[in-house]
Design an enzyme around this catalytic site. Structure first.
Site, PDB file in Angstrom:
ATOM      1  N   HIS A 262       0.869  -1.175   0.000  1.00  0.00           N
ATOM      2  CA  HIS A 262       0.000   0.000   0.000  1.00  0.00           C
ATOM      3  C   HIS A 262       0.905   1.223   0.000  1.00  0.00           C
ATOM      4  O   HIS A 262       1.695   1.423   0.933  1.00  0.00           O
ATOM      5  CB  HIS A 262      -0.916  -0.002   1.226  1.00  0.00           C
ATOM      6  N   GLU A 265       1.615   3.416   3.082  1.00  0.00           N
ATOM      7  CA  GLU A 265       2.064   2.759   4.312  1.00  0.00           C
ATOM      8  C   GLU A 265       3.564   2.504   4.167  1.00  0.00           C
ATOM      9  O   GLU A 265       3.981   1.548   3.510  1.00  0.00           O
ATOM     10  CB  GLU A 265       1.278   1.477   4.547  1.00  0.00           C
ATOM     11  N   HIS A 426       2.881  -3.498   6.750  1.00  0.00           N
ATOM     12  CA  HIS A 426       1.811  -2.523   6.566  1.00  0.00           C
ATOM     13  C   HIS A 426       1.814  -1.557   7.742  1.00  0.00           C
ATOM     14  O   HIS A 426       2.500  -1.771   8.744  1.00  0.00           O
ATOM     15  CB  HIS A 426       0.453  -3.221   6.463  1.00  0.00           C
ATOM     16  N   GLU A 521       1.769  -5.418  10.880  1.00  0.00           N
ATOM     17  CA  GLU A 521       1.319  -4.027  10.996  1.00  0.00           C
ATOM     18  C   GLU A 521       2.209  -3.376  12.046  1.00  0.00           C
ATOM     19  O   GLU A 521       2.138  -3.708  13.232  1.00  0.00           O
ATOM     20  CB  GLU A 521      -0.146  -3.979  11.428  1.00  0.00           C
TER      21      GLU A 521
END
Length: 684
Positions: A262, A265, A426, A521
């Site tokens: 992404h 990110e 991410h 994450e």
């Protein structure tokens, strides 16, 4: 959140005549005095410490640091008539984040002193450590206090801002509007540590940084790129670390980190660039942990999977005075979410009607073993099947759209290399996320969907989260109010239990290749300011290293023809878990198989315990043995249990018809219970 203050509150001390007078008094002794010395460039380093991350964060001081950095630029540019530097002298600022920790402050100060820092800036109200250390070493400490601007100097600053965006040189792009340029000093300041500059690297700069690492460590690195380009034609560079970086060598596992799928990110993107420099530098410094890891693992780092999206996100951040527009740049230039773009192999597992197969039925959790996936051109024993075949044969059924060029490049790369373990990065939360990512029932947006290797995935995820100081901290309640309390479970989550994702990378990697992959994450803010990056590196460094080591956990070996010793590729490896514990009575079949590579080698991640390993291939008698898997030790080369297999080709000599029938009956292998005695194979 950055607290905005009037410009006059931050910049006066740096530009006041008194400041410059003191500044040159403390540096005068450092200037060369002979004509010969004047021909040589002398670079004087000024140090500054403050806390911008951690419990004592004071991000206001980023503005002070940015103003100081710019002041040195003005001086270096000979903009002040009264205070001119000798032509061969330049000033440079070194910035360090103390995180409010006294020991870390002392470490940074002493390290900078050893690096020939000639003076330090110090806040007049919070420089106790600086005062103590600089006093002990008789190094000047320049205190800045709030004074009025000198109008002539301020005009120089304003003129420069209006002429160009050069003051934003620390950012790999264009500056923003003039009204916000002053505030961007703090956001734009370069932070250097061990020769590495923390900043948001442009797509070109990503490749440049990897090439720098390769030049420093040519023997253990290889720079390449994914086999394809982005929608806008951008490359997706990568770097490989190993004793043999340009080729796969049997029994050395392949590991992979990918980031920035992404585009908005970005923490993983910068972490992997920093990790590349770290592995190189520490290998050369003979750090035993890094030397052991690189010598026995082939490590692939791919920092920029969505270069077009990053360009969009970065441009948006600059236009919005350092803040990003949520979601802007997340997708690629075709407005496609790359983490929803992969062939949805979860639908194969769960028996979705997309597949036009006769007698289709739900097969929850049964991987690679469906009798419906039979290849008429190359028969395998009924009941055993590889999804690599399924992808090629049923691609049109598995996809209801054309693959994005970035997705296609990723698939080509990860299916061409026998990866064992992987993770992709991410932002938006702090949690380690593991398969399955997609729920069997797509109407359930949140449902724990257990994979056959659920125990292994939980273990791998906890390896990372437990090494991250906040991810597993019970006091961390989430990035925002209402977020799931992942730390209550050790900082890990099943993907579908969080929210269901179809067409994601981690499930495709698990089902379409041999690799076990999780999603990490690693930050609440999707596009953090550059000043946050050193703290993120400190938080993730040990977790990054320890997770890579897990590619050596389990069992590995070579599968060859018993007579010719020729490697047997694409042999199927099945596992029964014989370990008796609270969750398993022993003899349970793990319904996920892997296959051998083109050189006959295989790697199967397993947690410590006792297992039965079975290997079979078309035209051979199957063979199996009992193995014990041990916790990781210091010698990674011997960490995985070694179990080689030599298979007898059909028709074998010296076996009765009954024995041949037994050793070609696959249905026996698919039973959960294992009653007979097995050949024991202990760790070497």
């Amino acid at each position: 959140m950055l607290i905005r203050r009037p410009l006059s509150e931050w910049l006066p001390p740096v530009f006041s005549p008194l400041f410059f007078t003191l500044f040159f008094l403390v540096l005068a002794s450092s200037f060369p005095s002979t004509r010969e010395q004047e021909d040589e460039l002398v670079e004087l380093e000024i140090g500054f410490l403050t806390s911008v991350t951690g419990r004592s964060a004071d991000k206001q001081n980023l503005n002070v640091a940015g103003a100081m950095s710019y002041a040195l630029d003005v001086i270096n540019g000979r903009k002040l008539d009264k205070l001119q530097l000798p032509l061969n002298v330049r000033l440079r600022m070194e910035w360090r984040d103390t995180q409010g920790d006294t020991l870390l402050s002392t470490k940074h100060l002493t390290g900078m002193l050893c690096n020939k820092t000639v003076a330090f800036f110090g806040l007049d109200h919070s420089c106790q450590v600086e005062a103590t250390v600089t006093s002990a070493w008789n190094v000047p400490l320049i205190s800045h206090v709030h004074q009025h601007f000198h109008e002539d100097v301020l005009q120089i600053l304003r003129d420069r801002v209006e002429r160009s965006s050069a003051q934003l040189r620390h950012h790999p792009g264009t500056g923003g509007d003039k009204s916000s340029s002053f505030m961007k000093f703090g956001r734009s300041v370069e932070i250097k540590e061990d020769g590495f500059v923390y900043k948001h690297h442009s797509n070109d700069e990503v490749k440049d940084e990897l090439n720098k690492v390769n030049r420093k460590c040519p023997r253990i690195t290889y720079v390449s790129e994914l086999p394809g380009r982005s929608v806008e034609g951008n490359r997706m560079p990568l770097i490989v670390f190993s004793r043999h970086p340009e080729k796969h060598v049997p029994l050395d596992p392949e590991f992979r980190y990918m980031a920035n799928m992404h585009g908005d990110e970005v923490s993983g993107r910068e972490l992997l660039i920093r990790l590349a420099h770290y592995l190189c530098d520490e290998y050369q410094a003979l750090n035993p942990e890094v030397v052991e890891l690189v010598n026995h693992t082939r490590i692939h780092l791919v920092p920029a999977l969505n270069p077009d999206g990053w360009n969009t996100a970065y441009a948006t951040k600059m236009k919005r005075n350092g803040t990003t527009n949520p979601g802007k740049g997340r997708q690629n230039s075709n407005d496609a979410d790359l983490n929803r773009d992969f062939p949805d192999l979860d639908r194969v597992v769960f028996g979705d009607t997309w597949l036009t197969l006769q007698e289709s039925e739900p097969r929850r959790g049964v991987l690679l073993e469906s009798k419906y996936f039979r290849d008429p051109e190359r028969e395998l024993p009924p009941g055993i099947r590889s999804y690599r075949y399924v992808i090629s044969k049923y691609q049109s059924s598995l996809l209801n759209h054309k693959l994005q060029p970035e997705t296609e490049a990723i698939i080509k790369y990860i299916t061409a290399t026998p990866f064992v373990l992987a993770a992709n990065f991410h932002n938006g939360a702090l949690v380690a996320n593991y398969p399955y990512d997609s729920a069997a029932d797509l109407s359930q947006m949140s449902h724990y969907e257990k994979s056959p290797d659920d125990q292994v995935f939980q273990y791998l995820s906890r390896v990372y989260s437990s090494r991250h100081p906040r991810m597993s901290d019970p006091e961390f309640l989430g990035c925002e109010a209402g977020d799931p309390h992942f730390s209550a479970n050790g900082g890990i989550t099943n993907g579908a239990a969080w929210y269901s994702v179809s067409g994601g990378l981690q499930d495709f990697s698990y089902l379409g290749t041999n690799a076990f992959e999780i999603t990490l994450e690693i930050g609440c803010e999707k596009f953090p300011d550059a000043g946050e990056l050193p703290g993120e590196w400190d938080e993730n460094r040990q977790a990054l290293l320890d997770f890579m080591k897990q590619s050596h956990l389990g069992v590995k070996g070579l599968v060859r023809d018993a007579r010719s010793r020729v490697p047997i590729p694409n042999a199927v490896v099945l596992i029964h878990n014989l370990t008796e514990d609270a969750k398993n009575a022993g003899g349970e079949r793990i319904r996920h198989t892997i296959t051998t590579g083109y050189q006959g080698d295989y790697y199967r991640i397993l947690t410590p315990g006792t297992y039965q390993v079975t290997v079979l291939s078309p035209g051979y008698l199957w063979k199996r043995r009992k193995v014990r898997v041990y916790p990781l030790g210091g010698d990674l080369g011997k960490a995985a249990t070694r179990a080689d297999f030599h298979l007898l080709k059909l028709p074998p000599d010296g076996l009765s018809d009954e024995e041949v029938a037994y050793y070609t009956d696959v249905s026996i292998l698919l039973e959960d219970a294992v009653d007979e005695a097995l050949e024991d194979q202990s760790a070497p």
